[in-house]
Write an enzyme that holds these catalytic residues in place. Sequence first.
Site, PDB file in Angstrom:
ATOM      1  N   GLU A 269       0.887  -1.162   0.000  1.00  0.00           N
ATOM      2  CA  GLU A 269       0.000   0.000   0.000  1.00  0.00           C
ATOM      3  C   GLU A 269       0.922   1.207   0.000  1.00  0.00           C
ATOM      4  O   GLU A 269       1.587   1.488   0.995  1.00  0.00           O
ATOM      5  CB  GLU A 269      -0.911  -0.043   1.232  1.00  0.00           C
ATOM      6  CG  GLU A 269      -2.162   0.776   1.056  1.00  0.00           C
ATOM      7  CD  GLU A 269      -1.988   2.193   1.550  1.00  0.00           C
ATOM      8  OE1 GLU A 269      -1.544   3.029   0.729  1.00  0.00           O
ATOM      9  OE2 GLU A 269      -2.266   2.455   2.713  1.00  0.00           O
ATOM     10  N   CYS A 303      -1.794   8.919   2.710  1.00  0.00           N
ATOM     11  CA  CYS A 303      -1.491   8.414   1.368  1.00  0.00           C
ATOM     12  C   CYS A 303      -2.629   8.738   0.386  1.00  0.00           C
ATOM     13  O   CYS A 303      -2.399   8.939  -0.789  1.00  0.00           O
ATOM     14  CB  CYS A 303      -1.221   6.922   1.403  1.00  0.00           C
ATOM     15  SG  CYS A 303      -2.432   6.034   2.371  1.00  0.00           S
TER      16      CYS A 303
HETATM   17  P1  NDP Z   1       9.284   4.539   4.098  1.00  0.00           P
HETATM   18  O1  NDP Z   1       8.657   3.827   2.968  1.00  0.00           O
HETATM   19  O2  NDP Z   1      10.752   4.605   4.178  1.00  0.00           O
HETATM   20  O3  NDP Z   1       8.783   3.887   5.491  1.00  0.00           O
HETATM   21  C1  NDP Z   1       7.745   2.955   5.670  1.00  0.00           C
HETATM   22  C2  NDP Z   1       8.203   1.822   6.580  1.00  0.00           C
HETATM   23  O4  NDP Z   1       9.171   1.009   5.914  1.00  0.00           O
HETATM   24  C3  NDP Z   1       8.883   2.291   7.845  1.00  0.00           C
HETATM   25  O5  NDP Z   1       8.591   1.398   8.898  1.00  0.00           O
HETATM   26  C4  NDP Z   1      10.342   2.216   7.447  1.00  0.00           C
HETATM   27  O6  NDP Z   1      11.237   2.215   8.509  1.00  0.00           O
HETATM   28  C5  NDP Z   1      10.377   0.934   6.655  1.00  0.00           C
HETATM   29  N1  NDP Z   1      11.492   0.818   5.720  1.00  0.00           N
HETATM   30  C6  NDP Z   1      12.331   1.784   5.254  1.00  0.00           C
HETATM   31  N2  NDP Z   1      13.205   1.264   4.378  1.00  0.00           N
HETATM   32  C7  NDP Z   1      12.917  -0.048   4.268  1.00  0.00           C
HETATM   33  C8  NDP Z   1      13.451  -1.121   3.499  1.00  0.00           C
HETATM   34  N3  NDP Z   1      14.447  -0.926   2.644  1.00  0.00           N
HETATM   35  N4  NDP Z   1      12.908  -2.345   3.618  1.00  0.00           N
HETATM   36  C9  NDP Z   1      11.872  -2.558   4.453  1.00  0.00           C
HETATM   37  N5  NDP Z   1      11.322  -1.587   5.220  1.00  0.00           N
HETATM   38  C10 NDP Z   1      11.834  -0.346   5.121  1.00  0.00           C
HETATM   39  O7  NDP Z   1       8.677   5.977   4.191  1.00  0.00           O
HETATM   40  P2  NDP Z   1       9.366   7.264   4.839  1.00  0.00           P
HETATM   41  O8  NDP Z   1       9.032   7.247   6.268  1.00  0.00           O
HETATM   42  O9  NDP Z   1      10.807   7.360   4.497  1.00  0.00           O
HETATM   43  O10 NDP Z   1       8.605   8.422   4.080  1.00  0.00           O
HETATM   44  C11 NDP Z   1       9.043   8.846   2.802  1.00  0.00           C
HETATM   45  C12 NDP Z   1       7.896   9.199   1.917  1.00  0.00           C
HETATM   46  O11 NDP Z   1       7.082   8.068   1.735  1.00  0.00           O
HETATM   47  C13 NDP Z   1       6.943  10.228   2.507  1.00  0.00           C
HETATM   48  O12 NDP Z   1       7.383  11.512   2.273  1.00  0.00           O
HETATM   49  C14 NDP Z   1       5.680   9.907   1.768  1.00  0.00           C
HETATM   50  O13 NDP Z   1       5.679  10.546   0.534  1.00  0.00           O
HETATM   51  C15 NDP Z   1       5.743   8.426   1.579  1.00  0.00           C
HETATM   52  N6  NDP Z   1       4.973   7.686   2.591  1.00  0.00           N
HETATM   53  C16 NDP Z   1       3.812   7.108   2.204  1.00  0.00           C
HETATM   54  C17 NDP Z   1       3.041   6.439   3.137  1.00  0.00           C
HETATM   55  C18 NDP Z   1       1.775   5.805   2.766  1.00  0.00           C
HETATM   56  O14 NDP Z   1       0.929   5.587   3.643  1.00  0.00           O
HETATM   57  N7  NDP Z   1       1.565   5.428   1.534  1.00  0.00           N
HETATM   58  C19 NDP Z   1       3.415   6.368   4.547  1.00  0.00           C
HETATM   59  C20 NDP Z   1       4.700   6.946   4.831  1.00  0.00           C
HETATM   60  C21 NDP Z   1       5.408   7.588   3.871  1.00  0.00           C
HETATM   61  P3  NDP Z   1      11.724   3.660   9.040  1.00  0.00           P
HETATM   62  O15 NDP Z   1      10.561   4.249   9.719  1.00  0.00           O
HETATM   63  O16 NDP Z   1      12.766   3.366   9.965  1.00  0.00           O
HETATM   64  O17 NDP Z   1      12.180   4.429   7.844  1.00  0.00           O
END
Ligand code: NDP
Length: 497
Positions: A269, A303
Site C-alpha cells: 500500500e 497516502c
Molecule cells: P518509508 O517507505 O521509508 O517507510 C515505511 C516503513 O518502511 C517504515 O517502517 C520504514 O522504517 C520501513 N522501511 C524503510 N526502508 C525499508 C526497506 N528498505 N525495507 C523494508 N522496510 C523499510 O517511508 P518514509 O518514512 O521514508 O517516508 C518517505 C515518503 O514516503 C513520505 O514523504 C511519503 O511521501 C511516503 N509515505 C507514504 C506512506 C503511505 O501511507 N503510503 C506512509 C509513509 C510515507 P523507518 O521508519 O525506519 O524508515
Amino acid sequence: MTELERKQERSPVPKDWTYAPAPEARDIVSLRERYGHFIGGEWIEPAETYTTISPADEEPLAEVGQATPEEVAAAVTAARDAFENGWSEISPAERAKYLFRIARVLQERSREFAVLESLNGGKPIKESRDVDLPLSAAHFFYYAGWADKLEYAFPNRRPRPLGVAGQIIPWNFPLLMLAWKIAPALAAGNTVVLKPAETTPLSALLFCDVVRQAELPAGVVNIVTGDGRTGVEIVKSDDVDKVAFTGSTEVGKAIQRELAGSGKKLTLELGGKAANIIFDDAALDQAVEGIINGIYFNQGHVCCAGSRLLVQESIYEPVVEKLKRRLTTLRVGDPLDKNTDVGAINSKQQLEKIEELVSAGAEEGAEIYQPPCRLPEKGYWFAPTVFTNVAQSYRIAQEEIFGPVLSILTFRTPEEAVEKANNTPYGLSAGVWTEKGSRILWMAERLRAGVVWANTYNRFDPSSPFGGYKESGFGREGGRHGLEPYLQFDGSEPFGG
Ligand code: NDP
C-alpha cells in the site's frame, strides 16, 4: 440588581471570542525510560537503542530498540513456534474471542492511546481521539467477526492460514496501520512480526500491553522496533510467508524486487496523488470543508490525501476565495490541545521534504498562499499551504508531498477532469463533488483509483476494501478482500495473489 445584571457582572462579555487553550492531560500515559522488543510474549532487552521524540517540541520521550538481524530472527522464530504449536490449531471461535478482547481493551484505553499517538506522532488529539482510536478498535471488532466465518467468506475453497506474516508500517497512522495489519492476519489464523516506523514506535509498544491483557498466546504478536534496516531483515527472512508493507513507493519497489521469485505473498500500500474534483453544481460550502479535510487532515500525511484539487473553471474564483477564508480559521499548534486542527510535521526529514517541494512549486511559477499563523519555535511545523496557477507538469502536481500543501488546477468538462485526474503514476483515491448521482457514477467508472469518495472525503470503514492501482501498490486491506492476502486456498485464488 436584576438577574441579567448579576450574570453580566459574574461573567462580562469577553473582549474577543478566540479559543482559550484546552490541553489534554498527559499524565494518563506513563512512559518507560527504555523499551525492548516484544518477542514470544516477553520484553527482550535490545542490543542497540535510539531515542524517540515528540515532533511538536523535540522532547525526548523514550529509548527504544534498534533491532539487529539476530533480534528479528528471534521474533520470526517465536512467531513460527506460536503458529505451529497452537495458534493454527485453535478453534476459529477462540481466535475471534481474542480479537474481540483486543478491540474492547483498545476502547477502554482509548484516551491513553490517543494521547500517546499525538505525543509521539504530532497529530491533533481530536483526530487521534475521534479517528485513529475508534477505527483501530473497529478493525479488530470487524475481523473478530470474520474469524469463525472464513468458510462463508470463501465458500468451497478451504481457506487456510499462511503461517508467519512480516508487517512493516509507516508513521502517519501508527496504531491504525497496526490494526489494519494485525487484525486480518490473526483472524485468518496467522502469527505476526510487526515493525512500526522509526519515528512512531510508542503506540505499537503500548499495544504489547493490550496483547498481554487480552491473554493472547505468547508469540502470536511480536513487535520489533528500528529503522529501515529492521524492515529489510523482516523482508529477507526465509521463515516469513507473507510480507505486508505500507509506505513509500520507492521502498515498496525495493521490497518487490527482493521478493520476486521467492514465492512469498506480498501486498503493497504505497503513495498517492489524489484528485479531489469539484463540479460547478456542488454544494460549495460543503465541498470547501471536504477540501480542507482532504488535505489538512493529519497534516496531509495521508497516502489518500486530496492533494490535487481540480475545480471546474466556472466556479474557480468563489472556491478559491472561500477556501482561503476557511484556511485563516485553521488552528495550527500543540497537538495535545483539543482545539488544534493542524499539528506538527512528523519528523525533521519529512519537514525538509515538504520545504523542498514547496520551494520547487514557487520556483516553477505557482502562486503560494499561506494564512497568517504563528508557528511554534521548537519542533517541526509547516503552515497550511495552497498553490494556485499550477501546471500539470509541476513537481507539486506530480509528486507526493505528504504534507499540508494543496495544488489547485482547473478543468472545463467531465472528460477533461477524468484525463487530468488520471494523469498520475498513482491510483489510490479520488473525490467527486456534484449534486448529480449520474455524474458521480460516470466519473467513478473512469477514475483509475482504488477508492472514489462522493461528496465526502477521507471516510474509512473496516468493511470497505482500500488499496491502489499502478504505483499506489496492489492488494486490498479492509473488508472480506483484506482477509484474502493472509490465506491460502484450494485451486485458484478469488481476487488475485
Ligand atoms: P518509508 O517507505 O521509508 O517507510 C515505511 C516503513 O518502511 C517504515 O517502517 C520504514 O522504517 C520501513 N522501511 C524503510 N526502508 C525499508 C526497506 N528498505 N525495507 C523494508 N522496510 C523499510 O517511508 P518514509 O518514512 O521514508 O517516508 C518517505 C515518503 O514516503 C513520505 O514523504 C511519503 O511521501 C511516503 N509515505 C507514504 C506512506 C503511505 O501511507 N503510503 C506512509 C509513509 C510515507 P523507518 O521508519 O525506519 O524508515
